[in-house]
Design an enzyme around this catalytic site. Structure first.
Site, mmCIF file in Angstrom:
data_model
loop_
_atom_site.group_PDB
_atom_site.id
_atom_site.type_symbol
_atom_site.label_atom_id
_atom_site.label_comp_id
_atom_site.label_asym_id
_atom_site.label_seq_id
_atom_site.Cartn_x
_atom_site.Cartn_y
_atom_site.Cartn_z
ATOM 1 N N CYS A 206 4.203 80.211 -7.512
ATOM 2 C CA CYS A 206 4.762 78.966 -7.001
ATOM 3 C C CYS A 206 6.093 78.616 -7.661
ATOM 4 C CB CYS A 206 3.783 77.824 -7.232
ATOM 5 S SG CYS A 206 2.094 78.168 -6.698
ATOM 6 N N ARG B 60 9.506 84.457 -5.041
ATOM 7 C CA ARG B 60 8.257 84.384 -5.791
ATOM 8 C C ARG B 60 7.040 84.525 -4.871
ATOM 9 N NH1 ARG B 60 7.669 81.107 -10.650
ATOM 10 N NH2 ARG B 60 9.514 81.393 -11.948
ATOM 11 N N TRP C 286 1.899 79.051 -3.435
ATOM 12 C CA TRP C 286 1.132 80.268 -3.155
ATOM 13 C C TRP C 286 -0.324 79.906 -3.368
ATOM 14 C CZ3 TRP C 286 -1.997 83.843 -5.819
ATOM 15 C CH2 TRP C 286 -2.123 85.107 -5.220
ATOM 16 N N ASN D 252 2.413 74.604 -10.923
ATOM 17 C CA ASN D 252 2.237 76.046 -10.863
ATOM 18 C C ASN D 252 1.166 76.401 -11.881
ATOM 19 O OD1 ASN D 252 2.464 78.787 -10.500
ATOM 20 N ND2 ASN D 252 4.332 79.007 -11.704
ATOM 21 N N GLY D 253 0.153 77.148 -11.463
ATOM 22 C CA GLY D 253 -0.923 77.523 -12.367
ATOM 23 C C GLY D 253 -2.283 77.193 -11.785
ATOM 24 N N GLU E 137 2.462 105.035 -7.543
ATOM 25 C CA GLU E 137 3.499 104.058 -7.231
ATOM 26 C C GLU E 137 3.946 104.173 -5.773
ATOM 27 O OE1 GLU E 137 6.747 101.278 -7.445
ATOM 28 O OE2 GLU E 137 4.751 101.479 -8.333
ATOM 29 N N LYS F 224 3.659 101.116 -3.068
ATOM 30 C CA LYS F 224 4.793 100.580 -2.314
ATOM 31 C C LYS F 224 4.473 100.533 -0.816
ATOM 32 C CE LYS F 224 7.748 99.448 -5.297
ATOM 33 N NZ LYS F 224 6.569 98.999 -6.064
ATOM 34 N N GLU G 15 2.019 97.673 -0.211
ATOM 35 C CA GLU G 15 2.584 96.346 -0.446
ATOM 36 C C GLU G 15 3.375 95.821 0.743
ATOM 37 O OE1 GLU G 15 3.598 95.675 -5.110
ATOM 38 O OE2 GLU G 15 4.796 97.187 -4.086
ATOM 39 N N HIS H 91 -11.884 117.216 -5.217
ATOM 40 C CA HIS H 91 -13.053 116.534 -5.755
ATOM 41 C C HIS H 91 -13.391 115.274 -4.960
ATOM 42 C CE1 HIS H 91 -13.324 119.172 -9.211
ATOM 43 N NE2 HIS H 91 -12.010 119.037 -9.368
ATOM 44 N N LYS I 88 6.080 87.469 -6.406
ATOM 45 C CA LYS I 88 6.903 88.290 -7.290
ATOM 46 C C LYS I 88 6.466 88.176 -8.740
ATOM 47 C CE LYS I 88 10.388 90.934 -8.354
ATOM 48 N NZ LYS I 88 10.319 92.371 -8.017
#
Length: 607
Positions: free
Chosen positions: A2, A27, A74, A98-99, A479, A483, A486, A502, A602
């Site tokens: 946020c 963010r 958010w 925020n939190g 990674e 990506k 995401e 396996h 973010k």
């Protein structure tokens, strides 16, 4: 996460707050709102979705006032909706937060016993209700805010606005970052310097537990015990807060293209004038003082740590343990005294990573952080902080921060190997020479973009994608898959190539593209053997390799991407580029929101 903005201005603040909130869009958020005090009257406007929806609302329902607060939310408690959007108001007080307030249920029950009922599903509304209760008991606004903050458990950055008070904001932080901006007869509050940059370049960062009483004349700060304190005011370089796309369609595209430049900046910062030495802060002890390294991070930063584990163990011959920050402190691992604890975070505010750092304090010999924001909480609470010098990274999916993290970690490895006697001065110079070539190789590799765009158009049709790599290319496979997930929302998984048989090989058919990260290195033949197992089962292989690798193993692959030849140690840094470009162009082909993918933020400043 946020975003918070507060303004005590000389002009109408609603448009100023909206513009500041736009700078915090990176963010991640799902709703937004502002509240102002005008002629003593508190009022607010809120909207779900993008900030343009709030702007449209303000056109039809303007909000006057020269004092106000704003927020991009958010969702944590309660679905995205107008009623759950911030600011939250209870009687004469409005709050942005925020939190997470962990004890909000108990506080809500206590308030209900007094006949104070909630109108939202959020934890934040409880903060406003508590403050309103204390005001009703005869407290002043500052006293009510202080009493409210004392009742809260959890993490928060808070900014209070009160009816009848057009020259007062109260701000506080515990676990989430918050900054005070200083203007000429104006004062500001923001989640970070980027939000405040158009208004001021003079910023004071609140420390953990601080509360600030802000008026147009300045800010009075008290610490967690209530004692008055003075915090340093810093001048923020404007280039550190620039958020323009510079002609690119998306921030992610711009940040991918910036990598040759920012890698060069990082190398210039850390390499001595003679080009043969690595310059690190004097506060970092000689690596002979450490028996082991513990590395802690989240998401992409954690994958940078996994890559560095290969380097530290193979080159510097020092054992490394990797932990995801969200599990580390709850696992309560023993920390031997001669341990170097390394924490990697782009924002330097990642809540889980910061909590892990605090767990290690007093246990590890040295706390080292690798961050992109030098004024961040993680940097300030470390014994030594190494900036990665990537500049502002606005796209949610990390690109240039990842390669800069890898570059700084590589320099750290070379320094450690030399100090521990595992490499000679001549070998160190060779490694440094290879690193110096990296920006040029990265620039040359950007020439693959048109080809990756064509491949991505085909990948966009897939429902599942596999990435394979061996050795230090295995974390890069993880990674690459991250990506894709995401920003394109395609299910993707990364595997060590040798693990294919396996279990994951059961997924292979003509509908599942398999992207193989395989520079021609000492593990190349092993990787190609695994790739052949995919081809034998009708799998569609995208081979990412160099010219020699393509010559040996290019027959039968569905698509290929040819990379410049590079020292195999540093191949993961260079090969991050095709992984990023494939993800970017796949997302563009699918029409998803590249810079602000759904459900993601973010900077994750809550646990």
């Amino acid at each position: 996460m946020c975003g918070i903005v507060g303004v005590l201005g000389q002009h109408e603040v609603a448009p100023i707050i909206v513009e500041a909130l736009k700078r915090l869009e990176y963010r991640g958020y799902d709703s937004a709102g502002i509240a102002t005090v005008n002629n003593g009257v508190l009022d607010r406007r809120r909207a779900v979705g993008k900030l343009i929806n709030l702007s449209d609302h303000l056109v039809h329902a303007p909000l006057a006032g020269k004092a106000g607060i704003g927020h991009t939310r958010w969702a944590t408690h309660g679905a995205p909706s107008v009623k759950n959007a911030h600011p939250h108001t209870s009687g004469p007080v409005s709050v942005v937060h925020n939190g997470i307030i962990e004890n909000f249920r108990e506080l809500r029950a206590e308030l209900a016993e007094q006949g104070r009922t909630c109108a939202t599903d959020t934890d934040t509304e409880t903060v406003a209700m508590l403050a309103a209760m204390y005001l009703d008991q005869g407290m002043t606004p500052v006293e009510a805010a202080r009493a409210t903050i004392a009742r809260l458990d959890g993490a928060f950055a808070l900014c209070f606005l009160f009816e009848g008070q057009d020259d007062l904001l109260v701000a506080a932080r515990k676990g989430s970052p918050l900054a005070i901006g200083h203007g000429d007869g104006e004062m500001f509050v923001g989640s970070d310097a980027i939000a405040l940059a158009p208004m001021t370049d003079l910023v004071t960062y609140l420390d953990e537990g601080d509360m600030a009483v802000v008026t147009r004349a300045g800010a009075t700060i008290t610490d967690a015990s209530g004692a008055p304190v003075t915090r340093e005011t810093r001048q923020i370089a404007q280039e550190a807060t620039r958020v323009e796309k510079a002609g690119h369609k998306h921030f992610m595209a711009k940040e991918i293209a910036e990598q040759p430049s920012v890698l060069g900046d990082a190398l210039m910062h850390y390499l001595g004038r003679d080009g043969h030495t690595i310059t690190l802060p004097d506060a970092l002890p000689d690596f002979t003082q450490f028996d082991r390294i513990t590395m802690v991070a989240c998401g992409t930063a954690s994958l940078a740590c996994q890559t560095a584990k290969y380097w530290f163990e193979q080159i510097a011959r020092i054992p490394v343990e990797i932990d995801v920050a969200s599990e580390f402190r709850y696992r309560e691992p023993p920390i031997p005294a001669r341990t170097l604890a390394v924490f990697v975070s782009q924002s330097g505010e990642t809540a889980d990573t910061l909590a892990a750092l605090r767990y290690c304090k007093g246990k590890a010999a040295t706390i080292l952080s690798i961050v992109n924001v030098a004024e961040s909480s993680i940097a300030r609470e470390s014994d030594v902080a190494l900036p990665i010098l990537a500049g502002p990274e606005i796209g949610v999916a990390s690109t240039k921060a990842f390669t800069c993290q890898l570059t700084v970690l590589a320099l750290l490895v070379m320094r450690a190997a030399h100090e521990r006697g595992e490499i000679t001065q001549e070998q160190l110079c060779d490694f440094i020479g290879s690193l110096r070539n990296l920006p040029g190789l990265m620039s040359a590799a950007l020439g693959i973009e048109d080809h990756t765009r064509d491949i991505a158009a085909k990948l966009a049709e897939a429902r599942d994608i596999l990435f394979l790599g061996r050795g230090a290319m295995f974390p890069l496979a993880l990674e690459g898959a991250l990506k894709i997930k995401e920003i394109s929302y395609i299910h993707a998984e990364g595997y060590a190539s040798g693990e294919l048989k396996h279990g994951p090989i059961a997924l292979v058919d003509q509908h599942v593209p398999v992207i193989v990260m395989a520079p021609h290195d000492r593990l190349f033949d092993k990787t190609v053997s695994n790739m052949q197992e995919v081809l034998a089962r009708g799998g569609r292989v995208v081979l990412i390799t160099d010219a020699k690798g393509l010559e040996i193993a290019g027959d039968g692959v569905w698509q290929h991407i040819t990379m410049p030849t590079i020292d195999e140690v540093f191949a993961p840094i260079l090969y991050a580029l095709p992984a990023q470009l494939l993800a970017y162009h796949t997302a563009v082909a699918k029409g998803t929101d590249v810079d602000q993918p759904r459900n993601l933020a973010k900077s994750v400043t809550v646990e």
